[in-house]
Design an enzyme around this catalytic site. Structure first.
Site, mmCIF file in Angstrom:
data_model
loop_
_atom_site.group_PDB
_atom_site.id
_atom_site.type_symbol
_atom_site.label_atom_id
_atom_site.label_comp_id
_atom_site.label_asym_id
_atom_site.label_seq_id
_atom_site.Cartn_x
_atom_site.Cartn_y
_atom_site.Cartn_z
ATOM 1 N N ASP A 79 6.403 -31.846 17.163
ATOM 2 C CA ASP A 79 7.353 -30.768 17.352
ATOM 3 C C ASP A 79 6.583 -29.536 17.827
ATOM 4 O O ASP A 79 5.352 -29.490 17.756
ATOM 5 C CB ASP A 79 8.077 -30.494 16.033
ATOM 6 N N LYS A 80 7.300 -28.532 18.324
ATOM 7 C CA LYS A 80 6.634 -27.319 18.806
ATOM 8 C C LYS A 80 6.763 -26.173 17.809
ATOM 9 O O LYS A 80 5.788 -25.726 17.226
ATOM 10 C CB LYS A 80 7.201 -26.883 20.163
ATOM 11 N N GLU A 93 12.697 -10.666 22.646
ATOM 12 C CA GLU A 93 13.265 -9.332 22.710
ATOM 13 C C GLU A 93 12.727 -8.455 21.589
ATOM 14 O O GLU A 93 12.465 -7.262 21.781
ATOM 15 C CB GLU A 93 14.790 -9.402 22.647
ATOM 16 N N PHE A 117 22.268 -12.338 30.163
ATOM 17 C CA PHE A 117 21.290 -13.363 30.538
ATOM 18 C C PHE A 117 21.914 -14.757 30.404
ATOM 19 O O PHE A 117 22.732 -15.002 29.532
ATOM 20 C CB PHE A 117 20.086 -13.250 29.612
ATOM 21 N N THR A 144 10.589 -31.207 21.632
ATOM 22 C CA THR A 144 11.071 -29.950 21.083
ATOM 23 C C THR A 144 12.505 -29.689 21.504
ATOM 24 O O THR A 144 12.971 -30.204 22.523
ATOM 25 C CB THR A 144 10.171 -28.778 21.551
ATOM 26 N N GLY A 145 13.191 -28.908 20.714
ATOM 27 C CA GLY A 145 14.545 -28.497 21.055
ATOM 28 C C GLY A 145 14.592 -27.206 21.839
ATOM 29 O O GLY A 145 15.673 -26.737 22.185
ATOM 30 N N ASP A 146 13.415 -26.644 22.157
ATOM 31 C CA ASP A 146 13.368 -25.373 22.873
ATOM 32 C C ASP A 146 13.667 -25.543 24.357
ATOM 33 O O ASP A 146 13.714 -26.651 24.891
ATOM 34 C CB ASP A 146 11.991 -24.726 22.712
ATOM 35 N N ARG A 168 14.628 -29.638 24.853
ATOM 36 C CA ARG A 168 16.075 -29.698 24.612
ATOM 37 C C ARG A 168 16.504 -31.079 24.120
ATOM 38 O O ARG A 168 17.528 -31.616 24.541
ATOM 39 C CB ARG A 168 16.846 -29.321 25.866
ATOM 40 N N ASP A 195 7.865 -30.055 11.147
ATOM 41 C CA ASP A 195 7.991 -29.226 9.958
ATOM 42 C C ASP A 195 9.437 -28.958 9.551
ATOM 43 O O ASP A 195 9.673 -28.262 8.571
ATOM 44 C CB ASP A 195 7.291 -27.884 10.171
#
Length: 1404
Positions: free
Chosen positions: A535-536, A683, A724, A860-862, A988, A1014
């Site tokens: 995972d990331k 941000e 965005f 990863t889900g990012d 994703r 984790d």
């Protein structure tokens, strides 16, 4: 195909109507056609569209309209026909999911979904009662449980919901109870072949007619193995009980008769309404009813589900939100939900709520899932729709699998072979006994009388004796597969687990956690890992963003320059690097490096060879204490930027004003301190940087933003937010101050560059150079630009934007075109560089693991950009790679084309050395010798340097593309392409997809896999892999509880694998080779003796010796070998990752190595028996005493056997400790001590035999001759191969010994890969973890609890009507909060319908 599927829908619609014979015939033809098609497509069946699935699941179930009505044009027969969408994505998704679902009979489904006795009121009351699905038309889809039937739930009505037997909220992961533990555990243990084999032997030994050994010799070790394993299983299951109890006993507030009652999670049922407070975990999957926030908004953190820590927004129905927190009204709520059945799709939910005669559509935005955490929301009420095992979290958790190592599987095969070998020896002895008794034995019955059970006929008697001898030899020779093997293996693994737990080098002082082996049966598998799936977020990264550097105008800020040398200092935040890591800094290509240390800063400059200097200077971070709003934890080291701010440099001020104004951050005040609630950490880092440099974002309203600039208050009128999204890759705000209009924009470099003024070439070029530099350092970049607007232009643009926003046709396209008109001709201000902080030591650990031949995949889900950026930061991706190939196709054909092109590029590449799955292009460890030492003596033995490899490919694939890639027809192409890439990043992806990728590698590559994560979203992946590792991170303990090993941080994985894993594999293999050798040498002596005792099953050795041989005489040395032995120390194990590679090919223990050990034991047994036999067959002592008796001969062979196997293990031991000396030489003492005690103290039958033999010189000469014959060839063999064909382990061990003999003042300098790359990168460093849709919430005022008062003296005012809504008595003043929106449209403006114009406030 389309006609067939449409016909299938027609058949479903007509299932309850009488059919004509022609229609029946036609239906049979269609079913036959579908069966043929199923055979051609495989078990998953043909791809089905979403419409057809909904028709089958709803119409066949209850005859009413489906949840998502399909288009139904009339067919000639008069029946509506469902239109077939062309979505191959959903078709592929269903095919993939079909491989993982469980088949369920229609009877159980019917029982679970019986019709309710009382039909619901309102809309549902006019519908026919719920019927079980028709088996024939839906039989083809029965594999997809999630779309087979539907679920009906009524709020606050347990009696109604109980008839469907929905799962309760009890979670159970344990296997045993107090009553079932003993029978179930014994049943599981006797399913192991070895345990069952020894149980059968124990039964045979209880039969006096065939047993010459006491049953105790087998019973004691068998009971020991069963007891030890039972204790271990009981402890593991107790841990699961504790974990289950902690979760099930959590408290929740549940409505009972209109009152809140505190209940345990386990008592919550489907249909219950529960109340949750801020920062609480969600107990079950729930439909939101009301919240404390305006407009029914709710903010959640989904880190446990998808790994993302940014907040997400959910919103309940406005009709139910009016109930507020009125317990009486909510307790009287009796809405009925008809929805989908439990499934594992995290981003999908479809249902209909029927309440007070009206129906309301439900989707994923109105649902909060178990595992989420309520954030920035004081309270909320929800109705449970899925509980316990039916929740989406548990649906994605996967099943706990029994894990066995590859050595265990090999042992099972070997033991089966040994059993056949044993049976063949017994059969040979049986036949030989029959012949001997027939020819010779029957003539000596006066001396050797036959048993009374044996017939007197010679042939029949010999046959019966031979049959009994078969079982007797089965008992005598059973030690060739000793049960002590399993006892020893369990003990060795158990102790190895404690060595992992006690390793201080894997202790994280900051968190106070250490490595922990949560299982004791997989240690050696750690030394054979070929694939790591990681995972990331929280595993590789800390998910902490820091403002690192920036480019303003044409100048780069953030680099700290050494005033004396002019070199760039690298910030290490106060950590002092050791010599090995200092030499790995970028640019360290000289034979040596001159290193300066500046209080956490390092620089490099060439110096004289062989020197290493360290000095400390007074360089410190920039002091921001003059700013009353500064953050003490903020660090920036370039003073020149603060000086430019104080000089009031116009470009610098515009740069920081943009950071303070162009965002969706919400200010909050806690304990008198200003805090920011940001939707994304990016941000937060940018606004925090502006704050510390004196541009403090203070407050916002729906149409204003207030900042402090160097202590002066400035208020800007907010006219518009251009939000965005992933397509635009930019965000803009339009502000007015002092009558001037200005557009502030930030976004990806390529997007911003396309929209700049034509005369910006000079600044663009310089900024691009800085961007390349930032990207090469793994920083996340954004470009900033501004544009001054004229009032006339803006008013005209606003009118056209309003018209586009109100358009009903192609609204998204029209709005995109409007955005393009205003976001152009901008002036470039600069760029920001944010560091997504990696965990300590991640790049070094990854590069070492890559050198060890381990392939690392990141799942990863990012977002794609974020995943790629982290890939560069941790050196999974490098600028030296030939290409980073991105697969992001939405359609099956696109993915197939992209994967095919990647495969062709790899196959046709001329750079074969760096392409075909080779290791990452990194430096490897080398040694430097002093000038006064000659390298010739160690030249071929210690030169281990390898050339750096460049080139290669990397693959980045998105989750929606992975759905197609895992399709049965594409998975082979995907696997072929991915396995040849150096790195693979899947972004994703859902938790289920993570597990499917792991299973794909396991199934097709037959490689040992390790998954590390984790969060709860990693549980399914951890369970699917051979080895699961949980990080004790910030996302809870779900991953740790499901793991086999837990680590405080990712960097400790390097030591876990390269040190403990390799040692465990090395020790276990050496232990097994020696164990089989010593037992073959021991057991086969009985076989040779059979030729001289008439094959009567007479034992050569004393029964006490047979019992104690594996239990006492040889147990301690071999266990010491398996626990403590090591070929090289831990330092060299880390320095030479190539030492790890033998485990990939099973080189240290395999069938060939077993046969070598067996043949060695075979040869040893021959010499052990024949040499003493030749000596003692006619032996006579000088006193005339005969030495050729059975007991004396057996004692001599036993003694020489103990001496030989002890000498052999002394040769095998590579790492001598006091424990090794004690066990090896102590075992000899134990043998002689026990022998004399058993014979003289307890009066054994062999009393005086060994004493008599040892008193004669013949014994000592025989012993010396036998040991010499057996040991000298082994020594010669080993010396030859170490000298002529040394392995890497031999070379490193030689160097290690030389180091211990030499006292050198200078230490070897190890060159390890650097965490930063020095070459410029031409890739984009853009990455922005932001969600769209939040801009409209700000401008609409829906999230504003308390609107700031207008400031006196401003040239505009803002209305106070925003944010007001009627939520009963639940409204209370509250500070603004922040969360992400789950909207997925193409911009902030596109999410609202007329008459509200998105993005604009009412004033403008």
């Amino acid at each position: 195909m389309e006609e067939d599927e449409d016909s299938f829908e027609l058949e479903v619609f007509e299932v309850d109507e009488p059919a004509t014979p022609d229609e029946v015939s036609e239906r049979r033809t269609r079913r036959h056609r579908r069966r043929r098609r199923a055979k051609s497509f495989g078990s998953a069946g043909p791809t089905r569209s979403r419409s057809s699935v909904s028709v089958c699941s709803s119409e066949a179930a209850r005859g009413d309209q489906p949840l998502v009505p399909p288009a139904t044009p009339e067919t000639p027969g008069g029946a509506p026909e469902a239109a077939r969408p062309t979505s191959t994505f959903r078709s592929s998704l269903l095919n993939v999911l079909g491989k993982l679902v469980i088949w369920r009979s229609s009877s159980s489904a019917s029982a679970r979904h019986r019709a309710p006795p009382t039909p619901p009121h309102s809309l549902a009351s006019t519908q026919p009662p719920l019927q079980p699905p028709q088996p024939e038309p839906c039989e083809y889809l029965r594999g997809f449980l999630a779309i087979e039937t539907e679920r009906r739930i009524r709020a606050n009505d347990r009696e109604f919901n109980a008839q469907f037997h929905y799962a309760n909220n009890l979670i159970k992961t344990s296997k045993y109870s107090v009553l079932t533990f003993l029978p179930l555990n014994l049943f599981e243990q006797f399913q192991r072949l070895a345990n069952f084999y020894f149980l059968c032997l124990l039964v045979l030994q209880m039969i006096p007619a065939i047993s010459s050994l006491t049953p105790v010799t087998t019973a004691v070790p068998l009971i020991g193995v069963l007891a030890l394993t039972a204790v271990k299983d009981a402890y593991d299951d107790y841990q699961r009980h504790v974990s289950d109890s902690q979760v099930n006993n959590r408290k929740s507030l549940t409505l009972r008769d209109g009152k809140l009652v505190e209940e345990k999670w386990a008592q919550v049922q489907v249909g219950d309404v529960i109340r949750m407070e801020n920062d609480q975990f969600v107990a079950a999957d729930m439909l939101l009813l009301s919240t404390s926030e305006p407009n029914g908004l709710c903010y959640i953190e989904t880190a446990e589900l998808d790994g993302e820590t940014n907040l997400k927004c959910r919103q309940c129905l406005l009709e139910t939100a009016e109930m507020g927190q009125d317990d009486a009204r909510i307790g009287a709520f009796n809405g009925e939900i008809v929805c989908e059945t439990p499934n594992n799709l995290l981003n999908k939910y479809e249902g209909v709520l029927t309440w007070e005669g009206k129906s309301y559509a439900l989707d994923n935005d109105k649902v909060v899932l178990r595992g989420c955490v309520l954030r920035n929301t004081q309270w909320c009420y929800g109705m449970v729709i899925f509980a316990g095992k039916d929740t989406k979290l548990m649906q994605n958790s996967g099943k706990t699998k029994f894990k066995r190592t590859s050595i265990d599987r090999l042992l099972n095969f070997i033991i089966i072979g040994i059993v056949f070998f044993l049976l063949s020896m017994c059969l040979f002895c049986t036949i030989a006994c029959g012949f001997w008794e027939t020819i010779t034995g029957r003539h000596f019955q006066i001396y050797l009388p036959w048993d009374k059970l044996v017939p007197t006929d010679p042939i029949e008697g010999a046959t019966v004796i031979a049959l009994l001898v078969f079982f007797s030899y089965t008992i005598v020779l059973n030690t060739v597969v000793p049960i002590s093997l399993y006892v020893s293996v369990e003990v060795i693994r158990f102790v190895q687990s404690f060595l992992i737990n006690w390793d201080e080098n894997m202790y994280h002082e900051k968190s106070g956690t250490s490595a922990k082996a949560r299982t004791t049966c997989l240690n050696e598998e750690l030394g054979q890992i070929e694939y790591i799936f990681s995972d990331k977020t929280g595993t590789l990264t800390q998910n902490i963003m820091t403002f690192n550097k920036c480019s303003i105008g044409e100048k780069c800020y953030g680099d700290v320059i050494d005033e004396q040398t002019g070199d760039i200092l690298e910030v290490t935040e106060g950590r002092v690097e050791n010599a090995s890591s200092l030499s790995s800094l970028p640019g360290s290509t000289q034979p040596s490096t001159f290193v300066h240390l500046y209080n956490g800063l390092t620089s490099k400059s060439p110096s004289a060879p062989g020197t290493l200097a360290i000095r400390v200077s007074s360089t410190i971070p920039v002091d921001f204490s003059e700013n009353p709003d500064f953050e003490p934890e903020f660090r920036f080291y370039d003073k020149s930027l603060l000086e430019a701010v104080r000089r009031k440099d116009e470009t610098v001020h515009s740069f920081f004003k943009l950071l303070a104004l162009c965002h969706t951050v919400m200010p909050d005040e806690k304990s008198g301190k200003l805090e920011y609630q940001a939707q994304s950490p990016d941000e937060a880092a940018l606004v925090s940087a502006a704050r510390n440099f004196g541009f403090v974002f203070k407050e916002r309203s729906p149409n204003s933003i207030t900042i402090d600039v160097m202590g002066e208050r400035e208020v800007y009128e907010l006219l518009c937010i251009l939000d965005f999204n992933n397509v635009r890759k930019r965000m803009s705000v339009i502000l007015r101050k002092d009558g001037k209009l200005r557009l502030f924009c930030k976004g990806a470099d390529n997007v911003i560059y396309e929209r700049l003024k034509p005369d910006s070439d000079a600044r663009k070029t310089k900024t691009q150079d800085n961007l390349n530099k930032f990207a090469s350092e793994g920083l996340r970049t954004l470009c900033l630009a501004v544009r001054d607007l004229e009032d006339d232009f803006f008013n005209d643009w606003k009118n056209r934007h309003q018209a586009a926003a109100l358009s009903l046709d192609n609204r998204d396209e029209k709005l995109d075109s409007i955005y393009e008109e205003i976001e152009k001709d901008m002036t470039l201000l600069g760029a920001t560089a944010i560091e997504d902080k990696l965990q300590d030591g991640v790049p070094q650990a990854i590069s070492k693991l890559a050198q060890a031949g381990i392939k690392i995949w990141v799942l990863t889900g990012d977002k794609q950009e974020t995943a790629i950026n982290i890939g560069y930061s941790c050196q999974l991706l490098t600028d030296d790679m030939a290409e980073v190939f991105i697969v992001d196709g939405n359609l099956y054909e696109d993915v197939e084309q992209q994967l095919g092109r990647l495969r062709d590029m790899i196959n046709n590449s001329e750079k074969s050395d760096g392409v075909n799955g080779g290791p990452t292009a990194v430096s490897v460890v080398t040694f430097r010798w002093g000038k006064d030492q000659s390298e010739s003596e160690y030249q071929h033995g210690c030169s281990v340097e390898e050339p750096e490899v460049s080139g290669g490919y990397a693959l980045v694939i998105n989750g929606h593309s992975l759905v197609h890639a895992l399709h049965p027809s594409l998975e082979k192409i995907f696997l072929e392409a991915a396995s040849q890439c150096k790195s693979v990043i899947c972004c994703r992806v859902t938790p289920l997809q993570k597990a499917m990728v792991v299973e794909l590698i396991k199934k097709n590559k037959h490689a040992v896999t390790l998954a590390i994560g984790d969060g709860a979203n990693d549980v399914s992946m951890i369970k699917a892999a051979h080895i699961g590792v949980g990080i004790s991170g910030q996302e809870g303990l779900q991953a740790v509880l499901a793991s086999d090993y837990s680590l405080p941080q990712f960097r400790f994985l390097e030591r876990l694998l390269l040190v403990h894993g390799r040692w465990s594999y090395f020790r276990m293999c050496k232990f097994l080779r020696y164990f089989f050798y010593k037992n073959f040498a021991f057991t086969l002596c009985h076989f040779w003796f059979a030729f001289f005792c008439g094959f009567s099953a007479q034992t050569l050795f004393d029964p006490i010796f047979i019992s104690f041989y594996n239990l006492f005489y040889t147990a301690l040395p071999v266990m010491s070998l398996g626990v403590f032995d090591q070929d090289v120390n831990d330092k060299n194990s880390l320095s030479y990752p190539k030492l790890y590679t033998p485990g990939h090919q099973d080189l240290l223990f395999n069938k060939k190595e077993f046969l070598k050990s067996a043949m060695h034991g075979f040869f040893t047994s021959c010499i052990l028996f024949l040499v003493p036999y030749g000596t003692y067959i006619d032996g006579v002592s000088p006193k005339g005493h005969a030495l050729s008796d059975h007991m004396l001969f057996g004692s001599v062979v036993a003694t020489i056997l103990i001496i030989v196997v002890t000498a052999q293990i002394a040769l095998d031991t590579a790492y001598w400790t006091w424990w090794s000396h004690f066990t090896i030489w102590g075992s000899l003492c134990i043998y002689f001590t026990f022998t004399f005690i058993c014979n003289y103290v307890f009066g054994g039958p062999y009393i005086g035999s060994l004493t008599k033999a040892m008193s004669e010189p013949t014994f000592w000469f025989t012993t010396l001759l036998t040991v010499t014959i057996l040991i000298v060839p082994v020594l010669a063999w080993r010396f030859y191969f170490v000298d002529v064909k040394p392995t890497l382990s031999d070379r490193v061990r030689l160097k290690q010994r030389l180091e211990s003999l030499r006292s050198r003042q200078s230490q070897d300098i190890l060159r390890t890969p650097s965490a930063r790359r020095t070459r410029r990168s031409i890739r984009s460093g853009y990455a922005f973890a932001h969600q769209e849709g939040f801009g409209r919430l700000i401008t609409s005022g829906k999230i504003m609890r308390k609107i700031p008062r207008p400031n006196v003296g401003t040239d505009f005012s803002f209305p106070l009507s925003f944010g007001s809504s009627n939520l009963g008595g639940s409204m209370s003043p509250r500070k603004p909060v922040v969360a992400s929106s789950s909207s997925s449209n193409a911009g902030a403006f596109t999410t609202l319908a007329p008459p509200e114009i998105p993005g604009f406030n009412e004033q403008s």
